[in-house]
Design a protein around this motif. Structure first.
Motif, PDB file in Angstrom:
ATOM      1  N   ALA A  10      -5.945   6.324 -15.117  1.00  0.00           N
ATOM      2  CA  ALA A  10      -5.843   6.352 -16.534  1.00  0.00           C
ATOM      3  C   ALA A  10      -5.263   7.665 -17.146  1.00  0.00           C
ATOM      4  O   ALA A  10      -4.609   7.530 -18.191  1.00  0.00           O
ATOM      5  CB  ALA A  10      -7.414   6.255 -17.204  1.00  0.00           C
ATOM      6  N   GLU A  11      -5.154   8.673 -16.087  1.00  0.00           N
ATOM      7  CA  GLU A  11      -4.753   9.746 -16.549  1.00  0.00           C
ATOM      8  C   GLU A  11      -3.455  10.289 -16.086  1.00  0.00           C
ATOM      9  O   GLU A  11      -2.504  11.056 -16.385  1.00  0.00           O
ATOM     10  CB  GLU A  11      -5.743  11.136 -16.244  1.00  0.00           C
ATOM     11  N   ALA A  12      -3.076   9.648 -14.747  1.00  0.00           N
ATOM     12  CA  ALA A  12      -2.116  10.185 -13.912  1.00  0.00           C
ATOM     13  C   ALA A  12      -0.555   9.836 -14.867  1.00  0.00           C
ATOM     14  O   ALA A  12      -0.500   8.876 -15.566  1.00  0.00           O
ATOM     15  CB  ALA A  12      -1.896   9.471 -12.583  1.00  0.00           C
ATOM     16  N   SER A  13       0.535  10.681 -14.335  1.00  0.00           N
ATOM     17  CA  SER A  13       1.691  10.398 -14.830  1.00  0.00           C
ATOM     18  C   SER A  13       2.467   9.862 -13.562  1.00  0.00           C
ATOM     19  O   SER A  13       2.039   9.481 -12.816  1.00  0.00           O
ATOM     20  CB  SER A  13       2.343  12.011 -15.536  1.00  0.00           C
ATOM     21  N   GLY A  14       3.705  10.037 -13.803  1.00  0.00           N
ATOM     22  CA  GLY A  14       4.715   9.842 -12.611  1.00  0.00           C
ATOM     23  C   GLY A  14       4.673   8.285 -12.478  1.00  0.00           C
ATOM     24  O   GLY A  14       4.521   7.407 -13.319  1.00  0.00           O
ATOM     25  N   ASN A  15       4.602   8.088 -10.978  1.00  0.00           N
ATOM     26  CA  ASN A  15       4.764   6.676 -10.505  1.00  0.00           C
ATOM     27  C   ASN A  15       3.599   5.874 -11.014  1.00  0.00           C
ATOM     28  O   ASN A  15       3.643   4.840 -11.239  1.00  0.00           O
ATOM     29  CB  ASN A  15       4.805   6.659  -9.009  1.00  0.00           C
ATOM     30  N   LEU A  16       2.477   6.350 -11.041  1.00  0.00           N
ATOM     31  CA  LEU A  16       1.279   5.920 -11.286  1.00  0.00           C
ATOM     32  C   LEU A  16       1.083   5.331 -12.503  1.00  0.00           C
ATOM     33  O   LEU A  16       0.627   3.998 -13.000  1.00  0.00           O
ATOM     34  CB  LEU A  16      -0.069   6.527 -11.085  1.00  0.00           C
ATOM     35  N   PHE A  17       1.652   6.293 -13.574  1.00  0.00           N
ATOM     36  CA  PHE A  17       1.913   5.615 -15.060  1.00  0.00           C
ATOM     37  C   PHE A  17       2.808   4.590 -15.093  1.00  0.00           C
ATOM     38  O   PHE A  17       2.585   3.453 -15.885  1.00  0.00           O
ATOM     39  CB  PHE A  17       2.397   6.867 -15.864  1.00  0.00           C
ATOM     40  N   LEU A  18       3.983   4.554 -14.355  1.00  0.00           N
ATOM     41  CA  LEU A  18       5.098   3.633 -14.224  1.00  0.00           C
ATOM     42  C   LEU A  18       4.297   2.177 -13.684  1.00  0.00           C
ATOM     43  O   LEU A  18       4.508   1.227 -14.286  1.00  0.00           O
ATOM     44  CB  LEU A  18       6.168   3.882 -13.693  1.00  0.00           C
ATOM     45  N   ASP A  19       3.261   2.439 -12.750  1.00  0.00           N
ATOM     46  CA  ASP A  19       2.631   1.071 -12.240  1.00  0.00           C
ATOM     47  C   ASP A  19       1.837   0.481 -13.552  1.00  0.00           C
ATOM     48  O   ASP A  19       1.700  -0.722 -13.373  1.00  0.00           O
ATOM     49  CB  ASP A  19       1.797   1.503 -11.153  1.00  0.00           C
ATOM     50  N   ARG A  20       1.204   1.108 -14.345  1.00  0.00           N
ATOM     51  CA  ARG A  20       0.445   0.595 -15.392  1.00  0.00           C
ATOM     52  C   ARG A  20       1.427  -0.106 -16.520  1.00  0.00           C
ATOM     53  O   ARG A  20       1.219  -0.870 -16.990  1.00  0.00           O
ATOM     54  CB  ARG A  20      -0.363   1.858 -16.096  1.00  0.00           C
ATOM     55  N   LEU A  21       2.467   1.028 -16.739  1.00  0.00           N
ATOM     56  CA  LEU A  21       3.451   0.311 -17.670  1.00  0.00           C
ATOM     57  C   LEU A  21       4.272  -1.124 -17.222  1.00  0.00           C
ATOM     58  O   LEU A  21       4.503  -1.757 -18.135  1.00  0.00           O
ATOM     59  CB  LEU A  21       4.513   1.417 -17.815  1.00  0.00           C
ATOM     60  N   LEU A  22       4.491  -1.105 -15.976  1.00  0.00           N
ATOM     61  CA  LEU A  22       5.005  -2.188 -15.207  1.00  0.00           C
ATOM     62  C   LEU A  22       4.128  -3.440 -15.455  1.00  0.00           C
ATOM     63  O   LEU A  22       4.541  -4.593 -14.985  1.00  0.00           O
ATOM     64  CB  LEU A  22       5.661  -1.933 -14.004  1.00  0.00           C
ATOM     65  N   CYS A  34       0.890  -1.305   0.240  1.00  0.00           N
ATOM     66  CA  CYS A  34      -0.059  -0.224   0.141  1.00  0.00           C
ATOM     67  C   CYS A  34       0.825   1.081  -0.136  1.00  0.00           C
ATOM     68  O   CYS A  34       1.952   1.357   0.368  1.00  0.00           O
ATOM     69  CB  CYS A  34      -0.949  -0.188   0.986  1.00  0.00           C
ATOM     70  N   GLY A  35       0.062   2.623  -0.359  1.00  0.00           N
ATOM     71  CA  GLY A  35       0.961   3.720  -0.320  1.00  0.00           C
ATOM     72  C   GLY A  35       0.215   4.741  -0.925  1.00  0.00           C
ATOM     73  O   GLY A  35      -1.092   4.548  -1.272  1.00  0.00           O
ATOM     74  N   ALA A  36       0.832   5.817  -0.900  1.00  0.00           N
ATOM     75  CA  ALA A  36       0.031   7.056  -1.763  1.00  0.00           C
ATOM     76  C   ALA A  36      -0.060   6.644  -3.207  1.00  0.00           C
ATOM     77  O   ALA A  36       0.910   5.636  -3.748  1.00  0.00           O
ATOM     78  CB  ALA A  36       0.782   8.148  -1.556  1.00  0.00           C
ATOM     79  N   TYR A  37      -0.679   7.530  -4.177  1.00  0.00           N
ATOM     80  CA  TYR A  37      -0.711   6.968  -5.401  1.00  0.00           C
ATOM     81  C   TYR A  37       0.486   7.592  -6.151  1.00  0.00           C
ATOM     82  O   TYR A  37       0.441   6.828  -7.514  1.00  0.00           O
ATOM     83  CB  TYR A  37      -2.267   7.632  -6.160  1.00  0.00           C
ATOM     84  N   GLN A  38       1.257   8.163  -5.747  1.00  0.00           N
ATOM     85  CA  GLN A  38       2.542   8.409  -6.337  1.00  0.00           C
ATOM     86  C   GLN A  38       3.628   7.824  -5.483  1.00  0.00           C
ATOM     87  O   GLN A  38       4.849   8.181  -5.618  1.00  0.00           O
ATOM     88  CB  GLN A  38       2.906   9.870  -6.425  1.00  0.00           C
ATOM     89  N   SER A  39       3.389   6.507  -4.898  1.00  0.00           N
ATOM     90  CA  SER A  39       4.278   5.958  -3.923  1.00  0.00           C
ATOM     91  C   SER A  39       5.337   5.330  -4.505  1.00  0.00           C
ATOM     92  O   SER A  39       5.268   4.511  -5.730  1.00  0.00           O
ATOM     93  CB  SER A  39       3.472   4.631  -3.391  1.00  0.00           C
ATOM     94  N   ASN A  40       6.551   5.685  -4.549  1.00  0.00           N
ATOM     95  CA  ASN A  40       7.820   5.146  -4.783  1.00  0.00           C
ATOM     96  C   ASN A  40       8.164   3.732  -4.399  1.00  0.00           C
ATOM     97  O   ASN A  40       8.218   2.784  -5.067  1.00  0.00           O
ATOM     98  CB  ASN A  40       8.961   5.854  -4.228  1.00  0.00           C
TER      99      ASN A  40
END
Length: 348
Positions: free
Chosen positions: A108-120, A71-77
């Motif tokens: 679906a719209e977020a960049s940063g870590n949340l985008f990477l979560d989708r990419l991964l 768990c973590g924040a939506y931009q969680s490293n």
């Protein structure tokens, strides 16, 4: 200095570099500043949680888990790196995330870590409201995984269990070895404090190694009155369970609220100054949630006369730069790019 450590995976490049911040030290006219580059690791985007995950994922594999749940924040490293470790090991990964700001963009719209979560390729991302009890939500998802026939392994917020803290015992031993090799000690080590495991591991490891460096935590999640008892409890648990850092005392835990601002993941002018300073003077990217605020807190301590001019201060860079892309508007004013030369090419 060695200790009997549990088996771990390898997600670090090895000993991370320690670099002088000569231009920043000269500009601030304070102590001699150095930075330990724990933003560099083998996992996607790098960061300090890689050290903790070396132990935690090894434990998950030993116990036969097939799914990591954290768990973590939506931009969680931490979430990004847990997911990256899962993919490296062929495990599933479920992320339970909340938006501490209350105004973040959806998955679906977020960049940063949340985008990477989708990419991964996260197997499941659960976005919760701002005030969600993430610990309970984590437990609920673990139960749901079990009911679905999976074998989940829960990793707490920030990976800051006692086992995860051993990653920063490792880091402390690297720092102590560096001090021996250069025959010079650091007076202070400054670190961002969120879930607290990084600071607890550093204190236990440094005391075990006999280093005299004092660890200063700059709070980015909770205030001093809450954080210091939590970290001291972790230090004691490390000593009890792993026999490391038993000589530590409660006074070794010293945290500061300089840099916290109005709360976790909320921007401050001081954070913007710190991020821009390291980018422009050292070519090093901090992040807006952890290292940016922590370095802002370090600058505040320098300006308030906390350090002596001859002190040597090491800042732990815990990573997190992907979050900069989600928060570009915090740093780029619209008129800063108006003088760019016109391009002869047109992109349709």
């Amino acid at each position: 200095m060695t200790f009997k450590r549990p088996i771990k995976r390898k997600y670090m490049l090895g000993t991370t570099p320690i670099e002088p911040l000569k231009r920043t030290s000269a500009l601030l006219k304070g102590p001699e500043l150095f930075i330990k580059r724990d933003d560099l690791s083998l996992l996607a985007g790098g960061g300090n949680k890689s050290r903790k995950l070396e132990y935690l994922v090894a434990d998950a594999l030993r116990k036969g888990a097939d799914t990591l749940v954290t768990c973590g924040a939506y931009q969680s490293n931490h979430a990004r790196l847990t997911l990256a470790a899962a993919k490296r090991e062929g495990l599933k990964c479920h992320l339970v995330l909340s938006d501490p700001t209350g105004h973040g963009r959806g998955a679906a719209e977020a960049s940063g870590n949340l985008f990477l979560d989708r990419l991964l390729g996260a197997d499941k991302i659960i976005l919760k409201p701002k005030d969600t009890d993430l610990f309970q939500a984590l437990d609920d998802e673990v139960d749901a995984c079990t009911d679905a026939g999976l074998k989940p392994y829960a990793i707490t917020l920030g990976g800051s269990s006692v086992l995860g803290c051993l990653g920063y015992v490792d880091c402390a031993l690297e720092i102590a070895a560096h001090e021996i090799s250069i025959k010079e000690e650091f007076d202070y080590i400054v670190v961002p404090v969120g879930s607290g495991g990084t600071m607890a591991g550093l204190i236990a490891g440094l005391r075990e190694a006999g280093s005299k460096a004092k660890v200063l935590g700059i709070n980015v999640l909770m205030k001093k009155v809450t954080q210091e008892p939590r970290i001291w409890q972790l230090v004691q648990q490390i000593a009890d369970l792993h026999k490391i850092g038993a000589s530590a005392v409660e006074e070794d835990v010293q945290c500061f609220d300089e840099g916290l601002g109005e709360g976790y993941a909320l921007p401050t002018d001081e954070m913007r100054e710190a991020v821009k300073l390291l980018a422009e003077k050292e070519g090093i990217l901090l992040d807006p949630t952890y290292t940016g605020k922590a370095f802002a807190g370090l600058i505040a301590l320098i300006r308030n006369g906390f350090f002596k001019p001859e002190d040597k201060v090491l800042f732990i860079h815990t990573g997190g730069s992907p979050a900069l892309f989600e928060h570009q508007d915090w740093f780029v004013e619209s008129n800063e790019m108006t003088n760019l030369p016109e391009s002869e090419d047109t992109v349709e």
